[in-house]
Design an enzyme around this catalytic site. Structure first.
Site, PDB file in Angstrom:
ATOM      1  N   HIS A 181       0.766  -1.143  -0.031  1.00  0.00           N
ATOM      2  CA  HIS A 181      -0.016   0.018   0.044  1.00  0.00           C
ATOM      3  C   HIS A 181       0.946   1.319   0.041  1.00  0.00           C
ATOM      4  CE1 HIS A 181      -3.661   2.389   0.563  1.00  0.00           C
ATOM      5  NE2 HIS A 181      -2.887   2.925   1.469  1.00  0.00           N
ATOM      6  N   ASP A 232     -11.586  -6.239   4.960  1.00  0.00           N
ATOM      7  CA  ASP A 232     -11.615  -4.648   5.280  1.00  0.00           C
ATOM      8  C   ASP A 232     -10.524  -4.040   4.493  1.00  0.00           C
ATOM      9  OD1 ASP A 232     -13.618  -5.021   7.085  1.00  0.00           O
ATOM     10  OD2 ASP A 232     -12.181  -5.632   8.775  1.00  0.00           O
ATOM     11  N   LEU A 233     -10.961  -3.106   3.687  1.00  0.00           N
ATOM     12  CA  LEU A 233      -9.984  -2.605   2.837  1.00  0.00           C
ATOM     13  C   LEU A 233      -8.886  -1.993   3.756  1.00  0.00           C
ATOM     14  CD1 LEU A 233      -9.121  -1.492  -0.016  1.00  0.00           C
ATOM     15  CD2 LEU A 233     -10.688   0.601   0.284  1.00  0.00           C
ATOM     16  N   ASP A 234      -7.441  -2.238   3.256  1.00  0.00           N
ATOM     17  CA  ASP A 234      -6.394  -1.525   3.826  1.00  0.00           C
ATOM     18  C   ASP A 234      -6.266  -1.831   5.405  1.00  0.00           C
ATOM     19  OD1 ASP A 234      -5.604  -1.037   1.305  1.00  0.00           O
ATOM     20  OD2 ASP A 234      -6.361   1.105   1.350  1.00  0.00           O
ATOM     21  N   GLU A 235      -7.253  -2.930   5.827  1.00  0.00           N
ATOM     22  CA  GLU A 235      -7.068  -3.054   7.425  1.00  0.00           C
ATOM     23  C   GLU A 235      -6.318  -4.140   7.795  1.00  0.00           C
ATOM     24  OE1 GLU A 235      -8.073  -0.993   9.809  1.00  0.00           O
ATOM     25  OE2 GLU A 235      -9.269   0.522   8.642  1.00  0.00           O
TER      26      GLU A 235
END
Length: 286
Positions: A193, A227-230
């Protein structure tokens, strides 16, 4: 006596006294010699984590796995065992920005990343990457839009299964995986990311960072979850920037951070140094 094979055992279990002794004694009873050992007891979660490298001249991987199957329940142990001579099968997913892909291919070709690349999947045609050397690597062009996402992910999953990919790497693959696919790939899909999570999630993180006047930017490698980017964070790095840097400067600096964070992450994962610990990871550095 046959030549020694080298194996990596990773494990986690509820923490209690005597775990190290029990595991060591089990390996010794099976004529195994421990050459490297790392451990961590997490007081917060009450779990114990260990990574062992050992040699065995008497038993092959299947016999060792059978022995561990009988031994592990006594400690309520979750474990993996890998023959270090077996390279992991890895699939790389990429979009238009190919700096992480190019760097990964280079490090793989010079032997820095001991893995078998079973395919490159892109949502842009191969002409986009004409400067890269895909010789010997299957390339799959899978375009995707909102209307075709379900069908495209079905094709992607088919490629993952057919290739036997053990790890899927989102090397700046600028598509959000569906919850269904993320679930299927739990624990074996890594994303790089382009920001220092948990801040600046989602699209255009460097522009978000510029608007906030940050003095440090970074990149984060994490496991993909629904969960997006979690997902659990594996590796991160940062660079200092100033008020004079433009969003384009941040993007340029960020590319270098992303490349090295992904490379370090892959080295750690390929050597069985990353263990999941709920929403976190335990990372045993060398």
């Amino acid at each position: 006596m046959s030549a020694a094979g080298q194996f990596v055992l990773t494990l986690s279990c509820p923490d209690r006294a005597g775990i190290v002794a029990a595991v060591s004694n089990h390996l010794a009873a099976n004529q195994c010699n421990i050459v490297e050992a790392q451990q961590f007891g997490d007081a917060e979660t009450g779990r114990f984590f260990m990574r062992l490298v050992f040699e065995s001249t008497q038993h092959g991987p299947e016999a060792l796995r059978t022995g561990l199957d009988g031994f592990a329940p006594s400690l309520k142990m979750q474990w993996t065992l890998r023959d270090r001579s077996q390279r992991r099968r890895v699939m790389l997913l990429v979009s238009k920005f190919d700096h992480c892909l190019a760097d990964t291919l280079y490090r793989w070709r010079i032997g820095e990343l001991p893995m078998d690349i079973v395919g490159v999947v892109a949502n842009h045609p191969i002409e986009t990457y004409r400067h890269l050397d895909f010789d010997g690597i299957p390339f799959h062009y899978l375009p995707v839009d909102r209307d075709s996402k379900v069908q495209q992910e079905a094709q992607l999953w088919s490629l993952i299964e057919q290739s036997g990919a053990e790890l899927v790497v989102l090397a700046r693959y600028m598509q959000v995986l569906s919850s269904e696919l993320a679930d299927r790939l739990a624990g074996r899909c890594i994303n790089i990311h382009h920001s220092f999570l948990p801040g600046f999630k989602g699209a255009r993180p460097y522009h978000q960072a510029h608007r906030r006047g940050v003095k440090l930017i970074g990149a984060t490698a994490h496991f993909v979850t629904t969960d997006l980017d979690e997902g659990p964070i594996i590796e991160q790095d940062i660079e200092r920037v100033t008020h004079a840097d433009t969003p384009d400067d941040l993007i340029r600096i960020g590319r270098d951070i992303e490349r090295r964070v992904l490379a370090r992450t892959l080295r750690l994962y390929l050597d069985d140094r990353v263990l999941l610990n709920g929403s976190k990871t335990v990372v045993f550095h060398s």
